[in-house]
Scaffold this motif. Sequence first.
Motif, short mmCIF file in Angstrom:
data_model
loop_
_atom_site.label_atom_id
_atom_site.label_comp_id
_atom_site.label_asym_id
_atom_site.label_seq_id
_atom_site.Cartn_x
_atom_site.Cartn_y
_atom_site.Cartn_z
N CYS A 5 -3.65 9.56 -3.96
CA CYS A 5 -4.31 10.86 -4.12
C CYS A 5 -4.65 11.16 -5.58
O CYS A 5 -5.49 12.01 -5.85
N LEU A 11 -10.56 11.15 -4.14
CA LEU A 11 -9.45 12.08 -3.92
C LEU A 11 -9.13 12.85 -5.19
O LEU A 11 -8.82 14.05 -5.14
N TYR A 15 -8.89 17.10 -5.86
CA TYR A 15 -7.50 17.53 -6.01
C TYR A 15 -7.40 19.02 -6.36
O TYR A 15 -6.66 19.78 -5.74
N SER A 197 -3.06 8.95 1.64
CA SER A 197 -2.24 8.69 0.45
C SER A 197 -0.78 8.86 0.86
O SER A 197 -0.38 9.93 1.30
#
Length: 245
Positions: A5, A11, A15, A197
Motif C-alpha cells: 500500500c 496505491l 493513500y 496489500s
Amino acid sequence: MADECFRHPRLAAVYDPLDPDRGDLDPYLRMAEEFGARQVLDIGCGTGVFALRLAARGLRVIGVDPAGASLEVARGKPGGERVRWIHGDVTALPPPAADLATMTGNAAQEITGPEDWHAFLRGARAALRPGGRLVFETRIPARRAWEEWNREATYAVTDVPGTGAVEYWVELLDVSGPLVTFRQVYRFAADGQVLTSESTLRFRERREVETELAARGFVVEDVRDAPDRPGKEFVFVARRPETSH
C-alpha cells in the motif's frame, strides 16, 4: 520492506484521499513545540503529511521512508522542496543531530522482528542529539483493535479526484500471539482493477517497550494517551541522555 500500500504507485497515489482525517498528527505538532524542536526526523514519513506540516512552521525536517512511491507523492506536494527526503530507513542515516525523531500512524508496529526493532531503536538514538527525544505510538494490545478489521466495519467507497471511485476494505487473516496479519483490498471503478496489500503488525505491551528503550540507551520520560483515541494507544516519549554512562 514497505507494504504494497506504500510502495505500489497506484496505491500510494490514493493513500491520502482514503485517509483524509489526520487529526492524529496534531499532538505530535504540539510536542514539537513543547520540546522546542528545530530539526525533526520523521521516520516512516510515507506521503509526507506530517513532515510538510512541520516544514510549514519553519522547522528543518528530514523525512525517511523505505517506500519510493510514497516519497514520490511527498516530493510532488506543495512545499515538498522544504523537506529533505531520504529513501531508506533510520539505520542507514548519517547522524543529523535531530532534536526530535517521530514515528506516527502506528508505523512502529510494522517493525515486527526483534532484531529489526533493536536496529530501529539504535538508529533512532544515533540520529538524535544528546537530549533529543524519540516519540512514537503503538496500539494497546488489550483493546484488540484487530477485532474490527473486517469488511463489514471498514468498507467504504471514496471518489478520488482524477482517479474515480475506489472501494476499500480490510480482511483479518491471522492472529498469532503479538503478531496480527491483515489484507487491505482496493477496487478501482475506472477499470475494475483490484489491488491488495498484506501487512503484519506487532502489538507490544507497555512494559516490553519501556524495557527495550532503556536497554538501547533511552530514558523513558512519559507514556501518554493519544488525545484523539483515548485508552487505545500508548504514546512513548523517550530521551537520549545528555551524557553516556
